[in-house]
Design an enzyme around this catalytic site. Sequence first.
Site, PDB file in Angstrom:
ATOM      1  N   ASP A  19       0.830  -1.204   0.000  1.00  8.47           N
ATOM      2  CA  ASP A  19       0.000   0.000   0.000  1.00  8.47           C
ATOM      3  C   ASP A  19       0.868   1.259   0.000  1.00  8.47           C
ATOM      4  O   ASP A  19       1.926   1.282   0.622  1.00  8.47           O
ATOM      5  CB  ASP A  19      -0.898  -0.007   1.245  1.00  8.47           C
ATOM      6  CG  ASP A  19      -2.167   0.794   1.044  1.00  8.47           C
ATOM      7  OD1 ASP A  19      -2.389   1.296  -0.066  1.00  8.47           O
ATOM      8  OD2 ASP A  19      -2.938   0.923   2.015  1.00  8.47           O
ATOM      9  N   TRP A  24       2.930   7.865  -2.449  1.00  8.89           N
ATOM     10  CA  TRP A  24       4.363   8.098  -2.662  1.00  8.89           C
ATOM     11  C   TRP A  24       4.564   9.019  -3.868  1.00  8.89           C
ATOM     12  O   TRP A  24       5.361   9.956  -3.816  1.00  8.89           O
ATOM     13  CB  TRP A  24       5.056   6.751  -2.895  1.00  8.89           C
ATOM     14  CG  TRP A  24       6.538   6.825  -3.075  1.00  8.89           C
ATOM     15  CD1 TRP A  24       7.498   6.739  -2.105  1.00  8.89           C
ATOM     16  CD2 TRP A  24       7.247   6.996  -4.314  1.00  8.89           C
ATOM     17  NE1 TRP A  24       8.757   6.841  -2.655  1.00  8.89           N
ATOM     18  CE2 TRP A  24       8.628   6.996  -4.015  1.00  8.89           C
ATOM     19  CE3 TRP A  24       6.851   7.140  -5.638  1.00  8.89           C
ATOM     20  CZ2 TRP A  24       9.607   7.145  -4.998  1.00  8.89           C
ATOM     21  CZ3 TRP A  24       7.814   7.286  -6.620  1.00  8.89           C
ATOM     22  CH2 TRP A  24       9.183   7.287  -6.299  1.00  8.89           C
ATOM     23  N   HIS A  36       3.354   3.218  -8.994  1.00 15.75           N
ATOM     24  CA  HIS A  36       3.224   1.779  -9.255  1.00 15.75           C
ATOM     25  C   HIS A  36       4.506   1.218  -9.850  1.00 15.75           C
ATOM     26  O   HIS A  36       4.939   0.109  -9.510  1.00 15.75           O
ATOM     27  CB  HIS A  36       2.052   1.519 -10.199  1.00 15.75           C
ATOM     28  CG  HIS A  36       0.718   1.877  -9.617  1.00 15.75           C
ATOM     29  ND1 HIS A  36       0.295   1.400  -8.383  1.00 15.75           N
ATOM     30  CD2 HIS A  36      -0.299   2.656 -10.075  1.00 15.75           C
ATOM     31  CE1 HIS A  36      -0.912   1.869  -8.118  1.00 15.75           C
ATOM     32  NE2 HIS A  36      -1.283   2.635  -9.127  1.00 15.75           N
ATOM     33  N   THR A  65      -9.580  -7.674  -6.999  1.00 11.26           N
ATOM     34  CA  THR A  65     -10.813  -7.656  -7.785  1.00 11.26           C
ATOM     35  C   THR A  65     -11.443  -6.273  -7.767  1.00 11.26           C
ATOM     36  O   THR A  65     -12.148  -5.893  -8.703  1.00 11.26           O
ATOM     37  CB  THR A  65     -11.815  -8.694  -7.239  1.00 11.26           C
ATOM     38  OG1 THR A  65     -11.962  -8.506  -5.810  1.00 11.26           O
ATOM     39  CG2 THR A  65     -11.333 -10.119  -7.484  1.00 11.26           C
ATOM     40  N   TRP A  68     -10.357  -3.027 -10.475  1.00 13.50           N
ATOM     41  CA  TRP A  68     -10.981  -2.740 -11.772  1.00 13.50           C
ATOM     42  C   TRP A  68     -11.835  -1.474 -11.707  1.00 13.50           C
ATOM     43  O   TRP A  68     -12.155  -0.888 -12.753  1.00 13.50           O
ATOM     44  CB  TRP A  68     -11.844  -3.919 -12.218  1.00 13.50           C
ATOM     45  CG  TRP A  68     -11.087  -5.182 -12.489  1.00 13.50           C
ATOM     46  CD1 TRP A  68     -11.061  -6.303 -11.700  1.00 13.50           C
ATOM     47  CD2 TRP A  68     -10.251  -5.485 -13.617  1.00 13.50           C
ATOM     48  NE1 TRP A  68     -10.261  -7.275 -12.258  1.00 13.50           N
ATOM     49  CE2 TRP A  68      -9.753  -6.797 -13.440  1.00 13.50           C
ATOM     50  CE3 TRP A  68      -9.873  -4.759 -14.754  1.00 13.50           C
ATOM     51  CZ2 TRP A  68      -8.905  -7.396 -14.367  1.00 13.50           C
ATOM     52  CZ3 TRP A  68      -9.021  -5.363 -15.677  1.00 13.50           C
ATOM     53  CH2 TRP A  68      -8.543  -6.667 -15.481  1.00 13.50           C
ATOM     54  N   LEU A 130      12.815 -19.849  -3.008  1.00 16.43           N
ATOM     55  CA  LEU A 130      11.621 -19.129  -2.573  1.00 16.43           C
ATOM     56  C   LEU A 130      10.466 -19.314  -3.557  1.00 16.43           C
ATOM     57  O   LEU A 130      10.668 -19.271  -4.777  1.00 16.43           O
ATOM     58  CB  LEU A 130      11.959 -17.636  -2.470  1.00 16.43           C
ATOM     59  CG  LEU A 130      10.795 -16.661  -2.243  1.00 16.43           C
ATOM     60  CD1 LEU A 130      10.345 -16.692  -0.794  1.00 16.43           C
ATOM     61  CD2 LEU A 130      11.202 -15.240  -2.634  1.00 16.43           C
ATOM     62  N   SER A 195      -8.426  -5.604   3.667  1.00 15.97           N
ATOM     63  CA  SER A 195      -8.723  -5.301   2.261  1.00 15.97           C
ATOM     64  C   SER A 195      -9.047  -6.554   1.442  1.00 15.97           C
ATOM     65  O   SER A 195      -8.588  -6.699   0.304  1.00 15.97           O
ATOM     66  CB  SER A 195      -7.557  -4.530   1.628  1.00 15.97           C
ATOM     67  OG  SER A 195      -7.409  -3.270   2.244  1.00 15.97           O
TER      68      SER A 195
END
Length: 240
Positions: A19, A24, A36, A65, A68, A130, A195
């Site tokens: 988040d 930012w 992003h 979801t 969108w 990982l 969330s």
Amino acid sequence: MEKIQEGMVIPRHVALILDGNGRWAKKRGLPRTMGHKEGCVTVEKTVEIAARMGIEYLTVYGFSTENWKRSAEEVGALMQLFRYYMVRLLKIASANNVRVRMIGDRSRFEKDIIEGINRLESETKENTGLTFVIAVNYGGRDEITRAAKKLAADCAAGGMQADEVTEEVVASYLDTAGMPDPDLLIRTSGEIRLSNYLLWQLAYTEIYVTDCLWPDFNKEELEKAILAYNKRDRRFGGAR
């Protein structure tokens, strides 16, 4: 700050809610898309750091979801960024012996993105380090609903009786089937909510919230979260 000491327990599975990308960018007078993009760089660094620390599973909330509902411009930019990032991620995974897994309903994406997701999973499935899990077009309620539909269909087809349905059976129908539940959830930017993320899997997960915005997240912030995790008294619902 205090550093990770020998003998500290490294959580096996860490989940992240990334988040603060938009905030930012806004603080710097940049468009949200730049936040992003910078957030993707932080994801790359965090995958490498987590792998070196010995974390076995790292799950990030990439696209929900509900995302969108954002503007068509922002969603379009996110899809283009996702296309670019998948190519980079394949190189990063190969260089760090990382296995990539996607959870969520990928059917809504365009064909080339679905093919990119399938390729990422296929070409990294033999890696033994990982496991990096990306939740895309993912929502906890949607996941449980999809699992319930599959389970109901199997019951209706005679493959299972109602009294045979256990927690383990339900878990096997979830997107995360075969994975351990997260030990630690980290949420950046100071928001205190789930969330709609991993609602089933987070039942006994320790939660750590930091005011740090996701693009600023680094090794020091991850170490702070792990140190806090080590100070928790984990009882999994047992009496104190």
